[in-house]
Design a protein around this motif. Sequence first.
Motif, short mmCIF file in Angstrom:
data_model
loop_
_atom_site.label_atom_id
_atom_site.label_comp_id
_atom_site.label_asym_id
_atom_site.label_seq_id
_atom_site.Cartn_x
_atom_site.Cartn_y
_atom_site.Cartn_z
N MET A 19 17.61 57.77 -7.43
CA MET A 19 18.98 58.29 -7.46
C MET A 19 20.01 57.26 -7.05
O MET A 19 21.02 57.07 -7.72
N THR A 20 19.77 56.60 -5.91
CA THR A 20 20.82 55.72 -5.38
C THR A 20 20.86 54.37 -6.09
O THR A 20 21.89 53.72 -6.08
N VAL A 21 19.77 53.95 -6.67
CA VAL A 21 19.80 52.71 -7.43
C VAL A 21 20.16 52.99 -8.88
O VAL A 21 20.98 52.30 -9.49
N GLY A 22 19.60 54.08 -9.43
CA GLY A 22 19.84 54.42 -10.82
C GLY A 22 21.29 54.81 -11.08
O GLY A 22 21.88 54.38 -12.07
N LEU A 23 21.87 55.61 -10.18
CA LEU A 23 23.24 56.09 -10.41
C LEU A 23 24.26 54.95 -10.51
O LEU A 23 25.02 54.91 -11.46
N PRO A 24 24.28 54.04 -9.53
CA PRO A 24 25.26 52.94 -9.65
C PRO A 24 25.04 52.09 -10.90
O PRO A 24 26.00 51.68 -11.54
N LEU A 25 23.77 51.84 -11.25
CA LEU A 25 23.50 51.04 -12.45
C LEU A 25 24.04 51.77 -13.68
O LEU A 25 24.68 51.17 -14.55
N LEU A 26 23.81 53.09 -13.71
CA LEU A 26 24.33 53.92 -14.81
C LEU A 26 25.86 53.85 -14.82
O LEU A 26 26.48 53.66 -15.87
N GLY A 27 26.45 53.97 -13.61
CA GLY A 27 27.91 53.91 -13.51
C GLY A 27 28.45 52.59 -14.02
O GLY A 27 29.43 52.55 -14.77
N ALA A 28 27.78 51.50 -13.63
CA ALA A 28 28.22 50.17 -14.07
C ALA A 28 28.13 50.06 -15.59
O ALA A 28 29.03 49.53 -16.25
N ALA A 29 27.05 50.62 -16.15
CA ALA A 29 26.87 50.57 -17.59
C ALA A 29 27.98 51.34 -18.30
O ALA A 29 28.56 50.87 -19.29
N ILE A 30 28.30 52.54 -17.76
CA ILE A 30 29.37 53.35 -18.36
C ILE A 30 30.71 52.62 -18.28
O ILE A 30 31.46 52.55 -19.25
N ALA A 31 30.96 52.03 -17.10
CA ALA A 31 32.23 51.32 -16.92
C ALA A 31 32.35 50.18 -17.93
O ALA A 31 33.41 49.95 -18.52
N ARG A 32 31.23 49.46 -18.13
CA ARG A 32 31.26 48.34 -19.05
C ARG A 32 31.51 48.83 -20.48
O ARG A 32 32.27 48.26 -21.23
N ARG A 33 30.87 49.97 -20.81
CA ARG A 33 31.05 50.56 -22.13
C ARG A 33 32.49 50.96 -22.37
O ARG A 33 33.07 50.70 -23.41
N MET A 34 33.07 51.61 -21.30
CA MET A 34 34.47 52.04 -21.43
C MET A 34 35.38 50.84 -21.63
O MET A 34 36.28 50.85 -22.46
N ALA A 35 35.12 49.79 -20.86
CA ALA A 35 35.93 48.58 -20.96
C ALA A 35 35.77 47.97 -22.35
O ALA A 35 36.75 47.56 -22.98
N ALA A 36 34.54 47.95 -22.86
CA ALA A 36 34.27 47.38 -24.17
C ALA A 36 34.96 48.21 -25.25
O ALA A 36 35.56 47.67 -26.18
N GLY A 37 34.92 49.55 -25.09
CA GLY A 37 35.55 50.44 -26.04
C GLY A 37 37.04 50.19 -26.15
O GLY A 37 37.61 50.20 -27.24
N ARG A 38 37.65 49.93 -24.99
CA ARG A 38 39.08 49.69 -25.00
C ARG A 38 39.40 48.34 -25.65
O ARG A 38 40.41 48.18 -26.32
N GLY A 39 38.52 47.40 -25.41
CA GLY A 39 38.75 46.06 -25.97
C GLY A 39 38.68 46.07 -27.49
O GLY A 39 39.38 45.30 -28.15
N ALA A 40 37.90 46.99 -28.07
CA ALA A 40 37.71 46.98 -29.52
C ALA A 40 38.93 47.54 -30.25
O ALA A 40 39.76 48.18 -29.67
#
Lengths: 288, 261
Positions: free
Chosen positions: B240-261
């Motif tokens: 939970m505590t390792v998986g959640l932040p990694l998931l969060g980081a992945a989502i954040a990166r995706r959102m940032a990438a989505g905006r960049g496109a």
Amino acid sequence: MTVEAREARQPWILLTPAVSAVLLLLFVPLAFIAVYSFWLRTATGADQVGFYLDNWREALGDAFYRDILLNTLKIAAITTVFCALMGYPAAYFIARSRGNKAILLLLLMLPFWISYIIRTMSWINILGVSGAVNSALMALGVITEPIQMLYNEATVILGLIHFLLPFMVLNVYVSLEGIDETLEDAACSLGATRWQTFLEVTLPLSLPGLAAGGLLCFVLAAGTYITPLVLGGPTDAMFANLVFEAIITQLNWPLGSALSLMLLAVLGALVLLYNRYLGMAQLMKGLG
Amino acid sequence: MGWNLVRVWTLLVYVFMFAPVAVVLLLSFNASQFGSFPMTGFSFRWFVELAENEAILRAFRTSIVLGLLTALISTTLGVLASLALVRYRVPGANMISTILIAPILVPEVVLAVGLLLFLNFLGIPKSFPLLLAGHVIFTLPFVVLVVQARLVGIRRDVEEAALSLGASPVQTFFEITLPLLMPAVLAGGLFAFTISFDDITGTLFWKPGGVETVPTQIFAMLRNSISPEINALGTVMIVMTVGLPLLGAAIARRMAAGRGA
């Protein structure tokens, strides 16, 4: 209202909730326990309001409390030294490696996210009577009876190092990253060996990070009571254990207040000293 | 030569950090009925027992509700304060920053005692609201630090463009600032949730009798002996505590990438 006046008021509206929360839930309570420490616990019913010096006489005068305070500071100091010795080379390796720094750093940050209680208790699996070390030694025929390695001061320190090492590595790493590498190149090209360059250029420039990591390790180690409860024996109580005992077990809140303030005074003095000579900026860099 | 020494040393440090955690993961799948070596086989039985343990499930619910509420309140307070500190020139900004950071400079035990005694004096005994107040106050500095660090990177002129094109300040905040701020808000919230979920030092002072969070439940179970259930619980916590932040980081990166496109 003019636009300028509204502009000037806006930040205060934004700041009020957070600042008042900290004032109301931290600063006022600290002032309150300062008052509470002069009240007196009565055997029955409410604590006696007044100005009694009994708790302070006990907290400051009793050799029992003084010895445990000194021992707590000793444990914190040993922990900090080990964190520095183990953490500095690791941080140096990450900062200067040509490989994938992000992965190396992420790996070291992972333990931050793993529960403190789990990490502390995991040492029982390693060092316990039927833990990994004893099982391995017995399987190899080195010993026939398991060795009792747990529940002493050494295992408390071990648990604290395991808990605090990432703080040290991160702070040292941040300051090493901030060093202009051309300075090291310059030293080398002027004839310094790699070792000399490290001692005369890199190490002095990274001292602020080492100090910030050291402060964090020391303060966090000196304020813990969980690690001694899980990995220590009955005589390995640290100062925060005395606070917990007084407040939760004995319900002697006035004495607990005095003991809390003693701990705050000692560790707060360290933080203030650090702030006086090095400033908070370095510490914030490492935390952010 | 020296560099190789540093390399080996670093490797040993990583082993030191991860070996105990690896052993927890390993033992949680041990078929043996004791939470220790030797491994007698691979089994999920301890996870099944975990899922049937009413006390542990209750502790999970408490921890998750507490963590979510802490994240919500702490992030709201932290984002507002960070906006003020980064976007405006506030007189005494240094002093205010120090006040907001103070909860991590005070030893948590002392903070715990102060809050317990003061709120009790105000008529709030050991209870869920006390727990929540405590968790908010010691997660707030982390939120402020994380959000401020991200906020500095957001350019002011986008907001000014919106304002000059006729958007109201409130419109500008919700349509421009907040979307740009979202990664910082999520990072702050995630940080607050994880710290709250993990806390035991303050929680043991504030929790009412009978209420357990996951860490205090583990702590109570340790009093007996180390059972395989604790290792299984540890594995769930780690995921939970390792998986959640990694998931969060992945989502954040995706959102940032989505905006960049």
